[in-house]
Design a protein around this motif. Sequence first.
Motif, PDB file in Angstrom:
ATOM      1  N   ASP A  32      30.998   1.398  15.765  1.00 25.01           N
ATOM      2  CA  ASP A  32      30.733   1.292  17.199  1.00 25.01           C
ATOM      3  C   ASP A  32      29.279   1.571  17.556  1.00 25.01           C
ATOM      4  O   ASP A  32      28.962   1.808  18.731  1.00 25.01           O
ATOM      5  CB  ASP A  32      31.666   2.217  17.985  1.00 25.01           C
ATOM      6  N   LYS A 231      25.129   2.332  27.353  1.00 20.37           N
ATOM      7  CA  LYS A 231      26.219   2.673  26.433  1.00 20.37           C
ATOM      8  C   LYS A 231      26.292   4.185  26.263  1.00 20.37           C
ATOM      9  O   LYS A 231      25.263   4.858  26.214  1.00 20.37           O
ATOM     10  CB  LYS A 231      26.008   2.028  25.055  1.00 20.37           C
ATOM     11  N   ARG A 233      28.650   7.265  23.970  1.00 18.51           N
ATOM     12  CA  ARG A 233      29.680   7.546  22.968  1.00 18.51           C
ATOM     13  C   ARG A 233      29.951   9.042  22.948  1.00 18.51           C
ATOM     14  O   ARG A 233      29.021   9.853  22.917  1.00 18.51           O
ATOM     15  CB  ARG A 233      29.236   7.063  21.585  1.00 18.51           C
ATOM     16  N   ILE A 237      35.254   7.743  21.136  1.00 14.57           N
ATOM     17  CA  ILE A 237      35.369   6.887  22.315  1.00 14.57           C
ATOM     18  C   ILE A 237      33.990   6.387  22.748  1.00 14.57           C
ATOM     19  O   ILE A 237      33.031   7.158  22.819  1.00 14.57           O
ATOM     20  CB  ILE A 237      36.018   7.642  23.487  1.00 14.57           C
ATOM     21  N   LEU A 239      31.883   3.715  25.654  1.00  8.85           N
ATOM     22  CA  LEU A 239      31.920   2.944  26.893  1.00  8.85           C
ATOM     23  C   LEU A 239      30.600   2.198  27.034  1.00  8.85           C
ATOM     24  O   LEU A 239      29.553   2.673  26.578  1.00  8.85           O
ATOM     25  CB  LEU A 239      32.125   3.845  28.106  1.00  8.85           C
ATOM     26  N   TRP A 267      33.022  -2.543  28.815  1.00  8.37           N
ATOM     27  CA  TRP A 267      33.953  -2.432  27.690  1.00  8.37           C
ATOM     28  C   TRP A 267      34.191  -0.969  27.330  1.00  8.37           C
ATOM     29  O   TRP A 267      33.432  -0.078  27.686  1.00  8.37           O
ATOM     30  CB  TRP A 267      33.407  -3.179  26.470  1.00  8.37           C
ATOM     31  N   THR A 268      35.259  -0.762  26.639  1.00 12.23           N
ATOM     32  CA  THR A 268      35.573   0.534  26.047  1.00 12.23           C
ATOM     33  C   THR A 268      35.972   0.305  24.604  1.00 12.23           C
ATOM     34  O   THR A 268      36.514  -0.758  24.257  1.00 12.23           O
ATOM     35  CB  THR A 268      36.699   1.254  26.816  1.00 12.23           C
ATOM     36  N   SER A 269      35.680   1.272  23.751  1.00 13.96           N
ATOM     37  CA  SER A 269      35.993   1.125  22.331  1.00 13.96           C
ATOM     38  C   SER A 269      36.579   2.422  21.791  1.00 13.96           C
ATOM     39  O   SER A 269      36.337   3.511  22.317  1.00 13.96           O
ATOM     40  CB  SER A 269      34.739   0.749  21.531  1.00 13.96           C
ATOM     41  N   TYR A 270      37.332   2.270  20.728  1.00 12.17           N
ATOM     42  CA  TYR A 270      37.914   3.423  20.026  1.00 12.17           C
ATOM     43  C   TYR A 270      37.670   3.239  18.534  1.00 12.17           C
ATOM     44  O   TYR A 270      37.948   2.172  17.975  1.00 12.17           O
ATOM     45  CB  TYR A 270      39.407   3.540  20.306  1.00 12.17           C
ATOM     46  N   SER A 279      38.005  -2.713  20.473  1.00 12.08           N
ATOM     47  CA  SER A 279      37.413  -2.759  21.808  1.00 12.08           C
ATOM     48  C   SER A 279      38.218  -3.628  22.756  1.00 12.08           C
ATOM     49  O   SER A 279      38.921  -4.562  22.355  1.00 12.08           O
ATOM     50  CB  SER A 279      35.974  -3.288  21.736  1.00 12.08           C
ATOM     51  N   ARG A 281      37.348  -5.586  26.645  1.00 12.39           N
ATOM     52  CA  ARG A 281      36.205  -5.887  27.495  1.00 12.39           C
ATOM     53  C   ARG A 281      36.601  -6.811  28.637  1.00 12.39           C
ATOM     54  O   ARG A 281      37.474  -7.672  28.480  1.00 12.39           O
ATOM     55  CB  ARG A 281      35.095  -6.549  26.651  1.00 12.39           C
TER      56      ARG A 281
END
Length: 365
Positions: A32, A231, A233, A237, A239, A267-270, A279, A281
Amino acid sequence: MKNIYLSRCLAAATLVISAGKPAAHAHDVYADDHAPIGVIADHAHQKGEIMLSARYMHMDMQGNQIGTDSAVPEQIVTTVPNRFFGAPMQPPTLRIVPTKMRTDMIMVGAMYAPSDAVTLMVMGSYAEKEMDHITFQGGMGTNRLGEFTTNPKGIGDVKVAALFPLLGHPDAKADRRDELTLKVGISAPTGSITKTAQILTPMGGTPTVRTPYMMQIGSGSWDFEPALTYKIRRGKIGLGVQGSAKIRLERNDQGYRFGDVYEATAWTSYRPAQWISLSGRAKFRTMGRVSGIDAAIMGPVQTANPDFQGGERIDLMAGANFVATHGALAGHRIGIELGKPVYQNLNGPQMKGNWMLTLGWQKAF
């Protein structure tokens, strides 16, 4: 066609990989670190660093809309006026209706950071477009005469940009990071705007004519392309948000300019593990109508009308980033993102989006 372009993209990536110096490990890279692969210019680099990238993009359109309402071909040819009625051989209503469109594009890019304060970027592309049409018999009515396909292809516009990290930097701690990156870019008109194709007219002729606006490969104009990306982090997590624009600076030499484009995406990511990130988005896009007209683009088809261009849409996308952390492939990244529109309000009648795919490779040296 899609498989051919995918093979070319992966072959190009493999060639670059084999040419690079193998790394024994890359313990400091995370999946990420970069945004979803469909987001461009989201990060800067440290001084002296180079990054190469390759992306394959497929976009599929099917059916037509007027505003937010679907429109079938028979409705279009009986109710929508032909802008060119009165010219020789031009009927009062539209008589040719596009039904499907596919775009395949390969984008190749390079980034270089002469200092920590700026990263330079250049991107080139090759695109192939394919559109299916139904031709209705001349005059009026809903009798179908036949079908035809146009298939222009070629090198697209070249993009150059400078990226400025305004907050944070890629050497920040892996579990807590804040980045704000400004992009200032220009698109140079290297793509063709005079592509031609053979069509089927309502009178049964098969002339070769200039393809309509959306079937050209380039814009024909110098375009200003700014973007701002933020961005964060926190642990696993992530964003991110990005606002971007494509602002046409001039009319091209054929007498028109495409509409300005404005986009906002979030977007959001894990990251369940260092090597993988998942992700989701959303993207909002608005595009203006074509201003001016190309005198060589004329016909009883919606795509030849400058007013039937642009509109608004919202896309939802799901993706995954992968990065190798050990061995000869350490630091090589693969990203994939699949999306679909959930809202479209089009200056129509106009083709509506169906789905899109982005697959990409990245490697920093």
